[in-house]
Design an enzyme around this catalytic site. Structure first.
Site, PDB file in Angstrom:
ATOM      1  N   HIS A   1       0.845  -1.188   0.000  1.00 50.56           N
ATOM      2  CA  HIS A   1       0.000   0.000   0.000  1.00 50.56           C
ATOM      3  C   HIS A   1       0.885   1.245   0.000  1.00 50.56           C
ATOM      4  CE1 HIS A   1       0.471  -0.981   4.406  1.00 50.56           C
ATOM      5  NE2 HIS A   1       0.936   0.257   4.358  1.00 50.56           N
ATOM      6  N   ALA A   2       0.240   2.373  -0.188  1.00 49.52           N
ATOM      7  CA  ALA A   2       0.907   3.678  -0.037  1.00 49.52           C
ATOM      8  C   ALA A   2       0.029   4.491   0.893  1.00 49.52           C
ATOM      9  CB  ALA A   2       1.036   4.370  -1.393  1.00 49.52           C
TER      10      ALA A   2
END
Ligand code: T46
Length: 180
Positions: free
Chosen positions: A48-49
């Site tokens: 994820h970011a």
């Protein structure tokens, strides 16, 4: 991608070592949360970011690998030094893997946990990055001249559904823009 690894001073004597982290002194943000992960196996984590969150990762025991991806470049880091940490800024896709059995990965974070700050789909991350790097510029004569060959490239012509056109019709369209 520039190097995001930071080395810290380890204060050592005959009793062992001490490393300290101080908000806005040797850590570039205010620290609002500290957490750690341990007991990992061969299952990778992350993927994820964060939209706004900044984090600092330190492998305080064992080792692991971290892949950072800014949407254009990817770089793999090995975390295995107690006095070294990795900055993970906002809008950086990150994946962690190859954890040693004794791995404890400690994270200093710039904000409280907030699931709405996560981007967990890579395609969404990529499209947000592309939107950020879009550059708007004036449609001037230089652009017009370049666009003749772009728009006649078979693939671009097909993708943009551009009809057949001549230099003259393009010139007329360009001149008409100035009247708007
Ligand atoms: C990162 C790595 C190292 C919380 O309730 N509070 C928290 O502070 C965090 C970080 C997570 N959670 C919950 C959310 C999930 O239900 O714990 C569960 C596992 O979290 P996540 O799937 O995000 O775990 P990782 O290991 O994939 O990633 C986390 C961080 O999110 C990530 O940014 O760098 O740890």
């Amino acid at each position: 991608m520039k190097n995001d690894l930071i080395d810290f001073q380890a204060i050592g004597d005959e009793r062992g070592y001490l490393v300290s982290f101080e908000a806005k002194r040797n850590i570039p943000f205010d620290i609002k949360r500290v957490y750690y992960i341990y007991g990992m196996n061969d299952k990778p984590r992350g993927f994820h970011a964060h939209k706004k969150l900044q984090q600092f990762l330190v492998c305080v025991s064992g080792s692991c690998k971290v892949l950072l991806d800014n949407g254009q470049d990817k770089k793999e880091y090995v975390l295995n030094q107690r006095n070294q940490g990795l900055i993970v800024k906002e809008m950086i896709w990150h994946e962690m893997y190859e954890f040693s059995e004794d791995c404890v990965l400690m994270v200093l974070a710039s904000d409280f946990y907030d699931e709405s700050d996560y981007i967990r789909q890579y395609e969404v991350f990529k499209s947000l990055i592309e939107r950020e790097t879009l550059e708007f510029r004036e449609y001037d004569r230089a652009t017009l001249e370049c666009s003749y060959s772009w728009l006649n490239d078979p693939e671009i012509k097909f993708l943009t559904m551009t009809p057949d056109f001549t230099k003259e019709s393009q010139e007329n369209w360009f001149v008409s823009l100035k009247k708007i």
